[in-house]
Design an enzyme around this catalytic site. Structure first.
Site, PDB file in Angstrom:
ATOM      1  N   ASN A  25       0.864  -1.180   0.000  1.00 18.07           N
ATOM      2  CA  ASN A  25       0.000   0.000   0.000  1.00 18.07           C
ATOM      3  C   ASN A  25       0.898   1.227   0.000  1.00 18.07           C
ATOM      4  OD1 ASN A  25      -1.811   2.032   0.504  1.00 18.07           O
ATOM      5  ND2 ASN A  25      -2.273   1.411   2.603  1.00 18.07           N
ATOM      6  N   LYS A  27       0.131   4.229  -0.379  1.00 17.97           N
ATOM      7  CA  LYS A  27      -0.533   5.425   0.176  1.00 17.97           C
ATOM      8  C   LYS A  27      -0.312   6.627  -0.756  1.00 17.97           C
ATOM      9  CE  LYS A  27       0.041   3.400   4.681  1.00 17.97           C
ATOM     10  NZ  LYS A  27       0.036   3.582   6.132  1.00 17.97           N
ATOM     11  N   HIS A 111      -9.419   0.978   4.984  1.00 14.46           N
ATOM     12  CA  HIS A 111      -8.131   1.130   5.681  1.00 14.46           C
ATOM     13  C   HIS A 111      -8.352   2.044   6.890  1.00 14.46           C
ATOM     14  CE1 HIS A 111      -4.031   2.421   6.505  1.00 14.46           C
ATOM     15  NE2 HIS A 111      -3.653   1.321   5.877  1.00 14.46           N
ATOM     16  N   GLU A 113      -6.811   4.480   7.945  1.00 19.59           N
ATOM     17  CA  GLU A 113      -6.676   5.915   7.640  1.00 19.59           C
ATOM     18  C   GLU A 113      -7.951   6.445   6.995  1.00 19.59           C
ATOM     19  OE1 GLU A 113      -2.988   5.545   5.492  1.00 19.59           O
ATOM     20  OE2 GLU A 113      -2.011   4.956   7.363  1.00 19.59           O
ATOM     21  N   GLU A 183      -5.309  -5.253  10.704  1.00 22.29           N
ATOM     22  CA  GLU A 183      -4.277  -4.238  10.934  1.00 22.29           C
ATOM     23  C   GLU A 183      -4.575  -3.514  12.242  1.00 22.29           C
ATOM     24  OE1 GLU A 183      -2.321  -2.996   7.024  1.00 22.29           O
ATOM     25  OE2 GLU A 183      -4.102  -1.756   7.231  1.00 22.29           O
ATOM     26  N   GLY A 189       2.346   2.113  10.889  1.00 25.88           N
ATOM     27  CA  GLY A 189       3.268   3.235  10.737  1.00 25.88           C
ATOM     28  C   GLY A 189       3.934   3.659  12.038  1.00 25.88           C
ATOM     29  N   SER A 229       3.455  -2.290  10.522  1.00 26.99           N
ATOM     30  CA  SER A 229       4.905  -2.268  10.732  1.00 26.99           C
ATOM     31  C   SER A 229       5.578  -3.604  10.412  1.00 26.99           C
ATOM     32  CB  SER A 229       5.248  -1.815  12.158  1.00 26.99           C
ATOM     33  OG  SER A 229       4.792  -0.485  12.361  1.00 26.99           O
TER      34      SER A 229
HETATM   35  C1  PEP Z   1      -0.780   0.036   6.254  1.00 28.79           C
HETATM   36  O1  PEP Z   1      -0.905   1.245   6.150  1.00 28.79           O
HETATM   37  O2  PEP Z   1      -1.611  -0.737   5.758  1.00 28.79           O
HETATM   38  C2  PEP Z   1       0.379  -0.444   6.986  1.00 28.79           C
HETATM   39  C3  PEP Z   1       0.378  -1.666   7.417  1.00 28.79           C
HETATM   40  O3  PEP Z   1       1.401   0.461   7.176  1.00 28.79           O
HETATM   41  P1  PEP Z   1       2.856   0.149   7.813  1.00 28.79           P
HETATM   42  O4  PEP Z   1       3.335  -1.137   7.198  1.00 28.79           O
HETATM   43  O5  PEP Z   1       3.682   1.321   7.442  1.00 28.79           O
HETATM   44  O6  PEP Z   1       2.638   0.012   9.283  1.00 28.79           O
END
Ligand code: PEP
Length: 267
Positions: A25, A27, A111, A113, A183, A189, A229
């Protein structure tokens, strides 16, 4: 290369054979030129596409070019969002058919976000998932609890509600075409990863919810990714948990070597 939208397991195989799926992703990152450089790096480094489905989710502006760059590979194109309506007066929005038109096979929905900054509810995610499936896209439906919810012992209540609400009214067949991404919001992040045991516990719980909603074969067949992460150093341990089928990767998908190293963790 024509990439089939057929379900990923052979009808001769057991329903429980789940091919891992790792999605990047990106973003709101990468110009078209930067996106193409990243794709070239991934193409050069990764040669085991038969063993894991790899999905690249660039921003809308780079979908067409990335789609063109991967059309003769087994890499899949995915979008990061879409609108639930087929067409109409929704300025700035993009519909499922438009994503199919660009060669997308997957779309990330709900997601955290989008839930946090754009106030997407389970109801909205559910409408989008149905529209995506109707257009022939595979939704990647994201769920996950906040740190405060986990600490208050509400993880199962929150994730269970999101799974039931986001997937309400889907047929078993639609469910089999859908990917769930667990998630935990506190891990996205932040550099804080759920431990393999913590992630496995929630994935097993999600399968329990799917079993209640559908049946055991469906629950055992749906692919559930972990996201939050994920790095080359922790991918393998996470992805080798019995109920984890790969990952949804944010930050570490922006660089070819780290993304490919993570994908290899699913082999
Ligand atoms: C995400 O935004 O779906 C995600 C898992 O981000 P990160 O890997 O940066 O934590």
């Amino acid at each position: 290369m024509e990439k089939s939208l057929d379900f990923y397991f052979s009808k001769k195989e057991s329903l429980a054979v789940r091919k891992p799926i790792v999605a990047g992703n990106w973003k709101m990152n990468k110009t078209i030129a930067d996106a193409l450089k990243l794709v070239e790096g991934i193409k050069q480094l990764f040669k085991d596409e038969q063993k894991v489905d790899v999905v690249l989710c660039p921003p809308f502006t780079a979908l067409a070019d990335v789609g063109e760059a991967i059309k003769d590979t087994e890499l899949y194109l995915g979008a990061q969002n879409m609108h639930a309506e087929k067409s109409g007066a929704f300025t700035g929005e993009v519909a499922a058919d438009m994503l199919r038109d660009l060669g997308c096979h997957y779309v990330i929905l709900g997601h955290s976000e989008r839930r946090q900054y754009f106030k997407e509810t389970d109801e909205i995610v559910n409408k989008k998932a149905k529209a995506a499936l109707a257009a022939g896209l595979h939704p990647i439906v994201c769920v996950g609890e906040l740190l405060a919810e986990r600490e208050a012992g509400r993880m199962e209540a929150v994730v269970g509600t999101q799974v039931r609400g986001s997937l309400a009214g889907l047929s078993a067949n639609d469910m089999l075409k859908t990917v769930i991404a667990y998630e935990p919001v506190w891990a996205i992040g932040t550099g804080k990863t759920a431990s393999p045991a913590q992630a496995q516990e929630v994935h097993a719980f999600i399968r329990k919810v799917l079993k209640e909603k559908f049946d055991e074969p469906v629950a055992q067949s749906v692919r559930i990714q972990y996201g939050g992460s994920v790095k080359p150093s922790n991918a393998k341990d996470l992805f080798h948990q019995p109920d984890i089928d790969g990952g949804l990767i944010g930050g570490a998908s922006l660089e070819a070597q780290s993304f490919v190293d993570i994908v290899r963790g699913a082999l």
